[in-house]
Design an enzyme around this catalytic site. Structure first.
Site, mmCIF file in Angstrom:
data_model
loop_
_atom_site.group_PDB
_atom_site.id
_atom_site.type_symbol
_atom_site.label_atom_id
_atom_site.label_comp_id
_atom_site.label_asym_id
_atom_site.label_seq_id
_atom_site.Cartn_x
_atom_site.Cartn_y
_atom_site.Cartn_z
ATOM 1 N N GLU A 53 1.135 -1.484 -0.047
ATOM 2 C CA GLU A 53 -0.282 0.377 0.270
ATOM 3 C C GLU A 53 0.864 1.290 -0.368
ATOM 4 O O GLU A 53 0.582 2.220 -0.405
ATOM 5 C CB GLU A 53 -0.915 0.041 1.568
ATOM 6 C CG GLU A 53 -1.881 -1.246 1.577
ATOM 7 C CD GLU A 53 -1.369 -2.274 1.986
ATOM 8 O OE1 GLU A 53 -0.115 -2.766 2.109
ATOM 9 O OE2 GLU A 53 -1.872 -3.136 2.829
ATOM 10 N N CYS A 76 -3.034 -4.121 7.430
ATOM 11 C CA CYS A 76 -2.221 -4.214 8.997
ATOM 12 C C CYS A 76 -2.534 -2.331 9.051
ATOM 13 O O CYS A 76 -2.821 -1.686 9.035
ATOM 14 C CB CYS A 76 -0.417 -4.096 8.729
ATOM 15 S SG CYS A 76 0.523 -3.010 8.526
ATOM 16 N N ALA A 155 9.212 -36.945 -6.972
ATOM 17 C CA ALA A 155 9.596 -37.612 -8.708
ATOM 18 C C ALA A 155 9.081 -39.557 -8.432
ATOM 19 O O ALA A 155 10.363 -39.498 -8.226
ATOM 20 C CB ALA A 155 10.584 -36.955 -9.100
ATOM 21 N N THR A 197 18.966 -39.625 1.325
ATOM 22 C CA THR A 197 19.678 -38.596 0.138
ATOM 23 C C THR A 197 20.184 -37.675 -0.101
ATOM 24 O O THR A 197 21.238 -37.742 -0.450
ATOM 25 C CB THR A 197 18.538 -37.741 0.057
ATOM 26 O OG1 THR A 197 16.655 -38.729 0.121
ATOM 27 C CG2 THR A 197 18.042 -36.472 -1.436
ATOM 28 N N ASP A 201 22.319 -39.375 -3.016
ATOM 29 C CA ASP A 201 22.586 -38.107 -4.020
ATOM 30 C C ASP A 201 23.781 -37.249 -4.137
ATOM 31 O O ASP A 201 24.136 -36.317 -4.612
ATOM 32 C CB ASP A 201 21.628 -37.047 -4.573
ATOM 33 C CG ASP A 201 20.079 -38.347 -4.773
ATOM 34 O OD1 ASP A 201 20.472 -39.735 -4.720
ATOM 35 O OD2 ASP A 201 19.108 -38.150 -4.552
ATOM 36 N N LEU A 205 20.497 -28.653 -3.349
ATOM 37 C CA LEU A 205 19.502 -28.405 -3.408
ATOM 38 C C LEU A 205 19.720 -26.810 -2.865
ATOM 39 O O LEU A 205 18.864 -25.890 -2.289
ATOM 40 C CB LEU A 205 19.170 -28.578 -1.362
ATOM 41 C CG LEU A 205 19.659 -30.252 -1.158
ATOM 42 C CD1 LEU A 205 19.656 -30.324 0.166
ATOM 43 C CD2 LEU A 205 18.226 -30.727 -2.798
ATOM 44 N N THR A 223 20.375 -38.146 12.174
ATOM 45 C CA THR A 223 20.745 -38.461 13.358
ATOM 46 C C THR A 223 21.944 -38.080 14.218
ATOM 47 O O THR A 223 22.306 -38.149 15.781
ATOM 48 C CB THR A 223 19.385 -40.225 14.418
ATOM 49 O OG1 THR A 223 17.999 -39.519 13.839
ATOM 50 C CG2 THR A 223 19.204 -39.740 15.723
HETATM 51 N N1 LIG Z 1 15.538 -38.320 -9.029
HETATM 52 C C1 LIG Z 1 14.766 -37.426 -9.363
HETATM 53 C C2 LIG Z 1 14.876 -36.365 -8.189
HETATM 54 N N2 LIG Z 1 15.829 -36.024 -7.114
HETATM 55 C C3 LIG Z 1 15.620 -35.565 -6.224
HETATM 56 C C4 LIG Z 1 16.411 -35.796 -5.554
HETATM 57 O O1 LIG Z 1 16.734 -37.363 -4.375
HETATM 58 C C5 LIG Z 1 17.886 -35.269 -5.507
HETATM 59 O O2 LIG Z 1 19.069 -35.631 -4.538
HETATM 60 C C6 LIG Z 1 18.256 -33.749 -5.520
HETATM 61 O O3 LIG Z 1 16.848 -33.760 -6.191
HETATM 62 C C7 LIG Z 1 19.158 -33.677 -6.029
HETATM 63 O O4 LIG Z 1 19.326 -31.869 -5.672
HETATM 64 P P1 LIG Z 1 20.228 -30.135 -6.956
HETATM 65 O O5 LIG Z 1 21.744 -31.041 -6.450
HETATM 66 O O6 LIG Z 1 20.131 -29.690 -6.518
HETATM 67 O O7 LIG Z 1 20.006 -31.267 -8.133
HETATM 68 N N3 LIG Z 1 14.269 -34.901 -8.773
HETATM 69 C C8 LIG Z 1 13.207 -35.063 -9.875
HETATM 70 O O8 LIG Z 1 12.181 -33.865 -10.075
HETATM 71 N N4 LIG Z 1 13.535 -35.852 -10.471
HETATM 72 C C9 LIG Z 1 14.121 -37.040 -10.118
HETATM 73 O O9 LIG Z 1 14.032 -38.054 -11.514
#
Ligand SMILES: Nc1c(/N=C/[C@@H](O)[C@H](O)[C@H](O)COP(=O)(O)O)[nH]c(=O)[nH]c1=O
Length: 364
Positions: A53, A76, A155, A197, A201, A205, A223
């Site tokens: 605003e 507000c 996914a 994860t 992977d 993130l 943990t």
């Molecule tokens: N396996 C898949 C995903 N997987 C998502 C998470 O398990 C990955 O660890 C995460 O996206 C990796 O993060 P980055 O390193 O920042 O790219 N997510 C998707 O949309 N499609 C997938 O096929």
């Protein structure tokens, strides 16, 4: 569409552009109209900066006197980091205020409206209310529960798998779906994964949209503090990393992380990490929205805790199979259907070769 809905829709479209970047504040936009001409527009761009605003009234200047103002959220009425907008609307000489959403905070809801009515301003509420409320669903949930709004992103293949039986997962869905997932990262105050994860992977993130985007706080539930110092979440300093551990963590385990100023280790009181303790802590740190990005064990913990507010599922036209291959929610699961929570589908759309399905938990 009637006159008021036309201008409110303009304001809602403007507010959509800032979803996520105003956290822990809501996304709000305002339009000042006089003699059916727009004389001022404003959006709230960042917490601590002027509200929508104020920007719109400043642009309108003298023309605000006797004009109408359309605001997507009730102005507000309290002195936060900036003076109350309801008073600014009164001081500017606005004749009529049109509002979409009420303030979700029960302590102040309706106070802004009363201030303006007392000053002789005509106030019309709930114009395109549902659309505007949807824009700030996370913020409203946070204000009403003091817990972050939890969005679970999965996914999966058509048979629900997030990886093959040998743990291969990159990639199941296509580029467009993965990019869409980054929009949720931009809009979320934090993103959360489990230590499994991280081990599988080594994710970064961060938000990697064309043109960048805001990075969420990266959260790991770990943990026993098993996260390798060499992992990207520790080595990469472009975003904060908060690692939640159980209570059995020793000083010598903590020592190697001290040199990483972007890493915080949060030792919880109990040996096992409880979802509610994590959400309570994040609420106290003003984390209004949380994106759960894996994996299957973490998703199960949040589902069993009844803490998932929304599910975003990207489904690839693939079949993976395999008894050992993980589905998007694994762990203990819910053994009795009577305890399974009901969601409702709000949208399904094609995204590249994949499907995107959004569902929200049924209220009540
Ligand atoms: N396996 C898949 C995903 N997987 C998502 C998470 O398990 C990955 O660890 C995460 O996206 C990796 O993060 P980055 O390193 O920042 O790219 N997510 C998707 O949309 N499609 C997938 O096929």
């Amino acid at each position: 569409m009637d006159h008021d809905q036309n201008y409110m829709r303009m304001a809602i479209e403007m507010a959509k552009a800032t979803v996520g970047q105003t956290s822990p504040n809501p996304s709000v936009a305002a339009v000042v109209v006089r003699d059916n001409q727009v004389v001022g527009m404003g959006i709230h761009v960042k917490a601590g900066e002027p509200h929508a605003e104020v920007h719109a009234l400043k642009m309108a200047g003298e023309k605000a006197d006797g004009a109408d103002i359309y605001v997507t959220l009730e102005p507000c009425s309290h002195y936060g980091q900036t003076p109350p907008c309801a008073q600014a609307v009164i001081d500017a000489g606005i004749k009529r205020t049109i509002i979409a959403s009420h303030d979700p905070n029960p302590k102040v809801s309706g106070r802004g409206v009363r201030m303006m009515k007392t000053a002789g301003i005509e106030v019309k509420t709930a114009v395109l209310k549902e659309e505007a409320d949807e824009l700030n669903r996370s913020f409203f949930h946070f204000i009403q529960t003091q817990h972050p709004y939890v969005r679970l992103k999965s996914a999966i293949s058509m048979d629900g798998k997030i990886a093959t039986s040998t743990g291969e997962s990159q990639w199941i869905t296509g580029e467009e779906a993965r990019l869409d997932g980054h929009r949720y990262r931009h809009q979320s105050a934090a993103i959360l994964v489990g230590i499994n994860t991280v081990m599988m992977d080594n994710p970064k993130l961060t938000t990697r949209l064309e043109g960048g985007g805001k990075h969420p706080v990266r959260i790991v539930l770990d943990t026993k503090l098993r996260i390798p110092i060499s992992s990207q979440l520790v080595q990469d300093t472009t975003a904060l990393t908060w690692i939640f551990t159980g209570s059995d963590i020793t000083e010598e385990q903590l020592a190697p992380f001290e040199e990483f100023s972007h890493v915080e280790i949060i030792k919880l009181e109990k040996r096992q990490i409880e979802v509610d303790a994590v959400l309570r802590y994040l609420g106290e740190r003003k984390i209004t929205s949380l994106l759960i990005e894996g994996g299957a064990t973490i998703a199960d913990a949040f589902v069993r805790a009844g803490c998932v507010n929304e599910v975003v599922t990207y489904m690839a036209p693939k079949l993976i199979g395999g008894k050992e291959a993980l589905t998007s929610v694994a762990g203990k699961g819910i053994s009795s259907l009577k305890n399974v929570e009901d969601f409702q589908f709000v949208s399904t759309e094609r995204i590249g070769e994949d499907l995107k399905i959004v569902s929200i938990k049924k209220e009540g």
